[in-house]
Design an enzyme around this catalytic site. Structure first.
Site, PDB file in Angstrom:
ATOM      1  CG  ASP A 172       0.057   1.851   9.830  1.00  0.00           C
ATOM      2  OD1 ASP A 172       1.038   2.328   9.237  1.00  0.00           O
ATOM      3  OD2 ASP A 172      -0.851   1.219   9.248  1.00  0.00           O
ATOM      4  CG  ASP A 186       0.992   5.059   5.559  1.00  0.00           C
ATOM      5  OD1 ASP A 186       1.424   4.397   4.597  1.00  0.00           O
ATOM      6  OD2 ASP A 186       0.539   4.538   6.599  1.00  0.00           O
TER       7      ASP A 186
END
Length: 205
Positions: A172, A186
């Site tokens: 991330d 995501d």
């Protein structure tokens, strides 16, 4: 005076009405019956019309696009941000590298849910790819977004770790600072889920 001498016997005999004259509405009734029969046939034809085929080509094309974008962006993040660097963008938005072993958006790290999330992701990919909404363009795009995002994060869990298969960490790096850190996969999953809900209302019942 002669006319007065005519009796009722001399009156012309009445011509009996034919069956056709006795049923003046018969042609109309027959026409209505024929119309109803045609309507029933049309309804039966519509009821037996098969649904359109699943647009798996669209699903695959969108999924591959998302997957390539996700993996390329993660490769960049690992090479650019691994030293602890932070890239400021606009306002509070920045690129900041995180390794997520939990659920989406860097939530639940070190919770041990990673493998279960991976199994769930596989089920999601199959379900959305072959669901009823994938028979229509919007639903196919939504399915592709969700599938590509799920596979992107699944690859991270499968191969980005030292604790064995499906125990890796998801990369991330998109950090708004007012929202959990996330990645391209995501974002694709969230957008795809929204589109999937919209598409579900357009699927004929």
């Amino acid at each position: 005076m002669v006319d007065d001498l005519h009796t009722d016997d001399d009156a012309p005999a009445e011509v009996p009405a034919s069956d056709d004259d006795a049923r003046p509405d018969a042609p109309a009734d027959e026409a209505d019956a024929a119309s109803e029969a045609e309507t029933d046939d049309a309804a039966g034809t519509e009821a037996t019309t098969p649904p359109p085929p699943r647009r798996l080509g669209i699903v695959a094309a969108v999924a591959i696009t998302v997957l390539v974008a996700d993996q390329a962006s993660k490769w960049w993040a690992l090479n650019r941000l691994s030293g602890g660097d932070i890239v400021d963008l606009v306002g509070s938005l920045r690129f900041n590298l995180f390794y997520n072993t939990g659920v989406a958006f860097s939530l639940g790290s070190d919770s041990g849910l990673g493998p279960w999330i991976s199994v769930l992701a596989i089920g999601v990919v199959v379900a959305v790819s072959f669901g009823a909404t994938s028979r229509y363009p919007l639903g196919a795009v939504a399915s592709g977004l969700i599938s590509g995002g799920a596979v992107g994060n699944l690859l991270d869990r499968a191969f980005r770790g030292d604790d064995g298969f499906l125990h890796g960490a998801v990369i991330d790096f998109i950090d708004p600072q007012w929202w959990p850190v996330f990645n391209v996969a995501d974002a694709a999953i969230v957008v795809g889920a929204i589109l999937l809900v919209i598409a579900s209302f357009r699927v004929p019942q």
